[in-house]
Design an enzyme around this catalytic site. Structure first.
Site, PDB file in Angstrom:
ATOM      1  N   SER A 121       0.841  -1.210   0.000  1.00  0.00           N
ATOM      2  CA  SER A 121       0.000   0.000   0.000  1.00  0.00           C
ATOM      3  C   SER A 121       0.868   1.247   0.000  1.00  0.00           C
ATOM      4  CB  SER A 121      -0.915   0.004   1.223  1.00  0.00           C
ATOM      5  OG  SER A 121      -0.157  -0.204   2.387  1.00  0.00           O
ATOM      6  N   HIS A 142      -3.556  -4.200  -5.390  1.00  0.00           N
ATOM      7  CA  HIS A 142      -3.799  -3.647  -4.057  1.00  0.00           C
ATOM      8  C   HIS A 142      -5.236  -3.938  -3.627  1.00  0.00           C
ATOM      9  CE1 HIS A 142      -3.721   0.180  -1.324  1.00  0.00           C
ATOM     10  NE2 HIS A 142      -3.555  -0.928  -0.645  1.00  0.00           N
ATOM     11  N   GLU A 154      -7.123  -2.058  -6.601  1.00  0.00           N
ATOM     12  CA  GLU A 154      -6.397  -0.968  -7.269  1.00  0.00           C
ATOM     13  C   GLU A 154      -5.240  -1.637  -8.017  1.00  0.00           C
ATOM     14  OE1 GLU A 154      -4.510   1.833  -4.558  1.00  0.00           O
ATOM     15  OE2 GLU A 154      -5.168   3.509  -5.791  1.00  0.00           O
ATOM     16  N   ASN A 192      -4.520   5.685  -1.138  1.00  0.00           N
ATOM     17  CA  ASN A 192      -3.944   6.236   0.091  1.00  0.00           C
ATOM     18  C   ASN A 192      -3.554   7.702  -0.024  1.00  0.00           C
ATOM     19  OD1 ASN A 192      -4.226   4.164   1.985  1.00  0.00           O
ATOM     20  ND2 ASN A 192      -2.723   2.972   0.850  1.00  0.00           N
TER      21      ASN A 192
HETATM   22  N1  CAA Z   1     -14.746 -11.948   5.840  1.00  0.00           N
HETATM   23  C1  CAA Z   1     -15.951 -12.129   5.288  1.00  0.00           C
HETATM   24  N2  CAA Z   1     -16.998 -11.304   5.511  1.00  0.00           N
HETATM   25  C2  CAA Z   1     -16.812 -10.268   6.364  1.00  0.00           C
HETATM   26  C3  CAA Z   1     -15.574 -10.006   6.972  1.00  0.00           C
HETATM   27  C4  CAA Z   1     -14.509 -10.898   6.681  1.00  0.00           C
HETATM   28  N3  CAA Z   1     -13.293 -10.711   7.191  1.00  0.00           N
HETATM   29  N4  CAA Z   1     -15.701  -8.889   7.763  1.00  0.00           N
HETATM   30  C5  CAA Z   1     -16.972  -8.466   7.631  1.00  0.00           C
HETATM   31  N5  CAA Z   1     -17.645  -9.287   6.787  1.00  0.00           N
HETATM   32  C6  CAA Z   1     -19.020  -9.136   6.308  1.00  0.00           C
HETATM   33  C7  CAA Z   1     -20.047  -9.442   7.363  1.00  0.00           C
HETATM   34  O1  CAA Z   1     -20.360 -10.811   7.393  1.00  0.00           O
HETATM   35  C8  CAA Z   1     -21.238  -8.598   6.909  1.00  0.00           C
HETATM   36  O2  CAA Z   1     -21.917  -9.266   5.857  1.00  0.00           O
HETATM   37  P1  CAA Z   1     -23.481  -8.905   5.518  1.00  0.00           P
HETATM   38  O3  CAA Z   1     -23.484  -7.544   4.902  1.00  0.00           O
HETATM   39  O4  CAA Z   1     -23.901  -9.981   4.562  1.00  0.00           O
HETATM   40  O5  CAA Z   1     -24.208  -8.966   6.830  1.00  0.00           O
HETATM   41  C9  CAA Z   1     -20.566  -7.372   6.299  1.00  0.00           C
HETATM   42  O6  CAA Z   1     -19.226  -7.751   6.003  1.00  0.00           O
HETATM   43  C10 CAA Z   1     -20.573  -6.231   7.270  1.00  0.00           C
HETATM   44  O7  CAA Z   1     -19.950  -6.672   8.463  1.00  0.00           O
HETATM   45  P2  CAA Z   1     -20.559  -6.406   9.924  1.00  0.00           P
HETATM   46  O8  CAA Z   1     -22.046  -6.370   9.891  1.00  0.00           O
HETATM   47  O9  CAA Z   1     -19.905  -7.357  10.866  1.00  0.00           O
HETATM   48  O10 CAA Z   1     -19.959  -5.000  10.317  1.00  0.00           O
HETATM   49  P3  CAA Z   1     -20.163  -3.601   9.664  1.00  0.00           P
HETATM   50  O11 CAA Z   1     -21.472  -3.433   9.014  1.00  0.00           O
HETATM   51  O12 CAA Z   1     -19.743  -2.669  10.740  1.00  0.00           O
HETATM   52  O13 CAA Z   1     -19.086  -3.581   8.481  1.00  0.00           O
HETATM   53  C11 CAA Z   1     -16.949  -3.268   7.552  1.00  0.00           C
HETATM   54  C12 CAA Z   1     -17.745  -3.855   8.710  1.00  0.00           C
HETATM   55  C13 CAA Z   1     -17.253  -4.051   6.278  1.00  0.00           C
HETATM   56  C14 CAA Z   1     -15.490  -3.454   7.939  1.00  0.00           C
HETATM   57  C15 CAA Z   1     -17.376  -1.759   7.358  1.00  0.00           C
HETATM   58  O14 CAA Z   1     -17.288  -1.072   8.583  1.00  0.00           O
HETATM   59  C16 CAA Z   1     -16.502  -1.030   6.357  1.00  0.00           C
HETATM   60  O15 CAA Z   1     -16.696  -1.134   5.145  1.00  0.00           O
HETATM   61  N6  CAA Z   1     -15.526  -0.267   6.858  1.00  0.00           N
HETATM   62  C17 CAA Z   1     -14.542   0.461   6.010  1.00  0.00           C
HETATM   63  C18 CAA Z   1     -13.459  -0.479   5.618  1.00  0.00           C
HETATM   64  C19 CAA Z   1     -12.425   0.194   4.772  1.00  0.00           C
HETATM   65  O16 CAA Z   1     -12.439   1.373   4.488  1.00  0.00           O
HETATM   66  N7  CAA Z   1     -11.440  -0.608   4.358  1.00  0.00           N
HETATM   67  C20 CAA Z   1     -10.322  -0.124   3.599  1.00  0.00           C
HETATM   68  C21 CAA Z   1      -9.178   0.127   4.517  1.00  0.00           C
HETATM   69  S1  CAA Z   1      -7.781   0.728   3.642  1.00  0.00           S
HETATM   70  C22 CAA Z   1      -6.990  -0.678   3.145  1.00  0.00           C
HETATM   71  O17 CAA Z   1      -7.367  -1.776   3.411  1.00  0.00           O
HETATM   72  C23 CAA Z   1      -5.810  -0.530   2.269  1.00  0.00           C
HETATM   73  C24 CAA Z   1      -4.702   0.301   2.622  1.00  0.00           C
HETATM   74  O18 CAA Z   1      -3.833   0.448   1.763  1.00  0.00           O
HETATM   75  C25 CAA Z   1      -4.493   0.946   3.934  1.00  0.00           C
END
Ligand code: CAA
Length: 285
Positions: A121, A142, A154, A192
């Site tokens: 990243s 990514h 990405e 990022n």
């Molecule tokens: N594996 C499979 N499914 C998963 C999972 C995993 N590890 N984690 C969550 N889920 C699924 C859940 O089962 C749920 O499914 P349904 O919609 O069918 O019910 C769904 O995802 C939502 O999960 P939760 O209900 O438990 O929790 P939530 O609604 O609070 O969502 C989240 C959690 C998906 C993490 C949400 O908060 C979100 O999208 N957050 C933002 C995440 C983000 O921005 N990520 C990018 C980070 S930057 C990066 O990764 C790269 C970098 O370079 C830094």
């Protein structure tokens, strides 16, 4: 265009096990590489748990889960695991020397037409590609955390990446049910470069007493429809990772707008890295 059937994923941490999960669930043969048998088993257990979560939500069947797990082998040797692979995706910690060692050995062992990809990243794809003898077959792939949920891949083109390699990786990402977005190599890529200044600014709001972490996050969740507020997201990503990426932006552009907030530096110094250490802007069990 190169067809991809066999994939090697190097690194079984949060990103690596998620990447192995989505490849196996989409029918690819996967070899997951870790440094010890125990870490390899932990990665498989995590994939098992996340596949069960999908079974419980009736997104996949128990049969899909069993077949996916059967498609994953583990290995402790990146070179051996890459010998008959079409695509090698590296997802080890963001340490250039570590990645260099891995890509040197993988480049020697992998078939000449195999594609080498990094899930980095923050490290330049062009710089990583230059470690190998095939910079034209090197690319950034990514993924985003949680990998089974987030739709984006990405696709980062290095200076010498061939367009055929980009197309092949885009097609592969589509087979995973993801949406590939191709971008050019540049500090922080697009994701990022846009995300981290927002997180940094949120930390400055806390640092200057403009709002508490809860207040800043509520503003962004309720006012801007973000699924997580920026400080909760920073904890989720890892405060050390956020700091590393901001430093890459700061050094890469030599622009003070990317300077990391002193509070972020202090929290990393204190070992408060977010979810993975049990405390960051919030406390976790
Ligand atoms: N594996 C499979 N499914 C998963 C999972 C995993 N590890 N984690 C969550 N889920 C699924 C859940 O089962 C749920 O499914 P349904 O919609 O069918 O019910 C769904 O995802 C939502 O999960 P939760 O209900 O438990 O929790 P939530 O609604 O609070 O969502 C989240 C959690 C998906 C993490 C949400 O908060 C979100 O999208 N957050 C933002 C995440 C983000 O921005 N990520 C990018 C980070 S930057 C990066 O990764 C790269 C970098 O370079 C830094």
């Amino acid at each position: 265009m190169k067809s991809i059937d066999k994939v090697t994923v190097i690194g079984g941490g949060t990103m690596g096990n998620g990447i192995a999960h989505v490849f196996a669930l989409s029918g690819f043969d996967v070899t997951l590489v870790e440094t010890t048998q125990e870490l390899a088993e932990n990665a498989i257990n995590k994939i098992d748990k996340n596949l069960s979560r999908m079974v419980n939500k009736e997104k996949i069947t128990e049969k899909d889960k069993v077949e996916s797990l059967e498609r994953i082998n583990t290995s402790l040797d990146p070179a051996e695991a890459s010998k008959d692979s079409d695509l090698i995706v590296e997802a080890v910690p963001e340490n250039f020397e570590l990645k260099k060692k891995i890509f040197r050995s993988v480049d020697e062992a992998a078939p000449k037409d195999a594609i080498l990809a990094s899930n980095t990243s923050s490290i330049s794809i062009t710089r990583l590609a230059a470690i190998t003898n095939r910079p034209e077959r090197f690319i950034g792939m990514h993924f985003f955390n949680p990998v089974p949920v987030m739709k984006l891949v990405e696709v980062v083109n290095g200076l010498e990446t061939e367009s055929e390699v980009t197309r092949s990786v885009e097609e592969t990402a589509k087979k995973l049910g993801k949406v590939p977005v191709p971008v050019q190599d540049s500090p922080g890529f697009v994701s990022n470069r846009v995300l981290m200044p927002m997180i940094n600014e949120a930390i400055f709001c806390v640092y200057e007493g403009v709002g508490s972490p809860e207040q800043v996050d509520e503003v962004m969740k309720l006012g801007m429809a973000h699924p997580m507020g920026p400080l909760r997201l920073a904890d989720f990503i890892g405060l050390d990772v956020c700091l590393d990426i901001l430093n890459v932006l700061y050094d890469g552009f030599r622009d003070s707008k990317y300077r990391p907030c002193p509070l972020l530096v202090q929290m990393v110094d204190a070992g408060k890295l977010g979810d993975k250490t049990g405390s960051g802007f919030y406390d976790y069990d």
